[in-house]
Write a protein that holds these residues in place. Structure first.
Motif, PDB file in Angstrom:
ATOM      1  N   GLU A  28       0.824  -1.210   0.000  1.00 44.02           N
ATOM      2  CA  GLU A  28       0.000   0.000   0.000  1.00 44.02           C
ATOM      3  C   GLU A  28       0.857   1.259   0.000  1.00 44.02           C
ATOM      4  O   GLU A  28       0.339   2.364  -0.041  1.00 44.02           O
ATOM      5  CB  GLU A  28      -0.905   0.006   1.245  1.00 44.02           C
ATOM      6  N   ASP A  62       3.209   2.085  -2.301  1.00 44.04           N
ATOM      7  CA  ASP A  62       3.810   2.424  -3.584  1.00 44.04           C
ATOM      8  C   ASP A  62       3.294   3.772  -4.072  1.00 44.04           C
ATOM      9  O   ASP A  62       2.423   4.397  -3.467  1.00 44.04           O
ATOM     10  CB  ASP A  62       3.536   1.326  -4.618  1.00 44.04           C
ATOM     11  N   THR A  87      -0.580   4.144  -4.888  1.00 40.12           N
ATOM     12  CA  THR A  87      -1.402   4.275  -3.692  1.00 40.12           C
ATOM     13  C   THR A  87      -1.221   5.647  -3.066  1.00 40.12           C
ATOM     14  O   THR A  87      -2.170   6.236  -2.547  1.00 40.12           O
ATOM     15  CB  THR A  87      -1.047   3.179  -2.675  1.00 40.12           C
ATOM     16  N   ARG A 110      -3.409   8.067  -4.813  1.00 41.42           N
ATOM     17  CA  ARG A 110      -4.800   7.916  -4.397  1.00 41.42           C
ATOM     18  C   ARG A 110      -5.037   8.570  -3.046  1.00 41.42           C
ATOM     19  O   ARG A 110      -6.053   9.243  -2.835  1.00 41.42           O
ATOM     20  CB  ARG A 110      -5.173   6.434  -4.327  1.00 41.42           C
ATOM     21  N   ARG A 111      -4.117   8.387  -2.126  1.00 40.22           N
ATOM     22  CA  ARG A 111      -4.279   8.999  -0.806  1.00 40.22           C
ATOM     23  C   ARG A 111      -4.279  10.513  -0.888  1.00 40.22           C
ATOM     24  O   ARG A 111      -5.067  11.183  -0.214  1.00 40.22           O
ATOM     25  CB  ARG A 111      -3.159   8.511   0.122  1.00 40.22           C
ATOM     26  N   ARG A 123     -10.659   6.757  -7.873  1.00 39.71           N
ATOM     27  CA  ARG A 123     -10.043   6.087  -6.721  1.00 39.71           C
ATOM     28  C   ARG A 123      -9.581   4.682  -7.082  1.00 39.71           C
ATOM     29  O   ARG A 123      -8.496   4.253  -6.683  1.00 39.71           O
ATOM     30  CB  ARG A 123     -11.031   6.035  -5.558  1.00 39.71           C
ATOM     31  N   THR A 155      -5.561   3.018  -7.637  1.00 43.01           N
ATOM     32  CA  THR A 155      -5.154   1.887  -6.802  1.00 43.01           C
ATOM     33  C   THR A 155      -4.375   0.894  -7.658  1.00 43.01           C
ATOM     34  O   THR A 155      -4.757   0.641  -8.804  1.00 43.01           O
ATOM     35  CB  THR A 155      -6.394   1.200  -6.193  1.00 43.01           C
ATOM     36  N   ARG A 162      -4.645  -4.600  -6.191  1.00 34.78           N
ATOM     37  CA  ARG A 162      -5.377  -4.279  -4.967  1.00 34.78           C
ATOM     38  C   ARG A 162      -6.700  -3.548  -5.235  1.00 34.78           C
ATOM     39  O   ARG A 162      -7.312  -3.016  -4.304  1.00 34.78           O
ATOM     40  CB  ARG A 162      -4.506  -3.414  -4.049  1.00 34.78           C
ATOM     41  N   ARG A 163      -7.137  -3.519  -6.472  1.00 38.68           N
ATOM     42  CA  ARG A 163      -8.357  -2.772  -6.788  1.00 38.68           C
ATOM     43  C   ARG A 163      -9.594  -3.425  -6.195  1.00 38.68           C
ATOM     44  O   ARG A 163     -10.463  -2.744  -5.623  1.00 38.68           O
ATOM     45  CB  ARG A 163      -8.495  -2.617  -8.303  1.00 38.68           C
ATOM     46  N   TYR A 166      -9.524  -2.817  -2.502  1.00 39.04           N
ATOM     47  CA  TYR A 166      -9.959  -1.468  -2.126  1.00 39.04           C
ATOM     48  C   TYR A 166     -11.481  -1.362  -2.178  1.00 39.04           C
ATOM     49  O   TYR A 166     -12.115  -0.812  -1.266  1.00 39.04           O
ATOM     50  CB  TYR A 166      -9.331  -0.439  -3.062  1.00 39.04           C
TER      51      TYR A 166
END
Length: 258
Positions: A3, A5, A8, A11-12, A68, A72, A76-77, A80
């Motif tokens: 999470e 990378d 990610t 996205r955050r 979003r 990701t 991990r989509r 999420y």
């Protein structure tokens, strides 16, 4: 895939920048939908404005979810989407958009403390807020579905709120009930929410009582026997001290008996 990378991280950063604006859009959506349902004789111009707001906010929420997920990492989509159901469902069902508004409360400084009592208070406040938003919006949606339908008995907002509260608390008087497919679908959502709320409330109360009793037992404080009488004090003879917790084997003094 980690999470931490770069994808990610993007996205955050995107979530941090847009979260408050999307929550405010959710407030606008709920307000517009409330006017739409509770003001049936509104002028055509107001109807046009409300329609534009509802459609625009819906499109924005769909775009938000797509962005979003796109930000990701590929591996991990699904992870999420599974762990953020509120965001995903808000793009599908309007009722979940109302719940995202409650996320604004998490930004209040008073709800950012980390002591046990503060965490418990934060949990209770958010749970009540989610429950109120859930009841209010589903009552609106049910009224919108039922009003004007032949044989419907939920025809006013007061009826809708009463029915929603009775349903979510799992009481179920049966005096009011939906007759349309959409209304029954909303009833299922209310029932599911009621089970979750009642279970969560029960677990919270039991956790608090266990923590309280454990604290008294640890200090050896006096605990009065509970009484069901009214206006009478607990019998002093029934008052006793909880024995303090015995130290574990590793904490016993050398030479102490096992």
């Amino acid at each position: 895939m980690s999470e931490g990378d770069e994808a990610t991280g993007r996205r955050r950063r995107y979530v941090d920048v847009t979260a408050r604006g999307l929550a405010l859009l959710g407030v606008l959506f709920v307000f517009s939908y409330t006017v739409y349902v509770l003001w049936p004789d509104r002028p055509p111009a107001v109807t046009s404005v409300i329609f534009v707001i509802l459609v625009a906010t819906w499109v924005i929420f769909i775009i938000d979810v797509v962005i979003r997920i796109a930000l990701t990492p590929h591996g991990r989509r699904w992870h999420y989407a599974w762990h953020h159901p509120l965001e995903v469902l808000s793009a599908i069902l309007p009722v979940f958009r109302a719940l995202r508004v409650v996320g604004l409360l998490q930004d209040l400084p008073v709800l950012k403390r980390h002591t046990p009592s503060a965490v418990r208070a934060q949990f209770i406040i958010l749970a009540l807020a989610y429950a109120c938003a859930w009841v209010f919006f589903l009552a609106l949606a049910t009224l919108d579905s039922e009003r004007g339908t032949k044989g419907a008995n939920i025809t006013t907002f007061g009826d809708a709120i009463w029915w929603a509260i009775v349903t979510i608390t799992t009481v179920g008087y049966g005096d009011l009930y939906p007759v349309t497919p959409a209304g029954r679908f909303y009833a299922v959502l209310l029932m599911a929410g009621g089970i979750a709320i009642v279970g969560t409330a029960s677990a919270t109360i039991i956790s608090y009582l266990n923590e309280r009793v454990a604290g008294l037992r640890h200090t050896g404080a006096e605990l009065a026997a509970p009484s069901l009488s009214t206006g009478e004090k607990a019998d002093p003879a029934a008052t006793h001290a909880l024995p303090p917790e015995e130290p574990s084997g590793s904490e016993r003094p050398d030479g102490a008996a096992g």
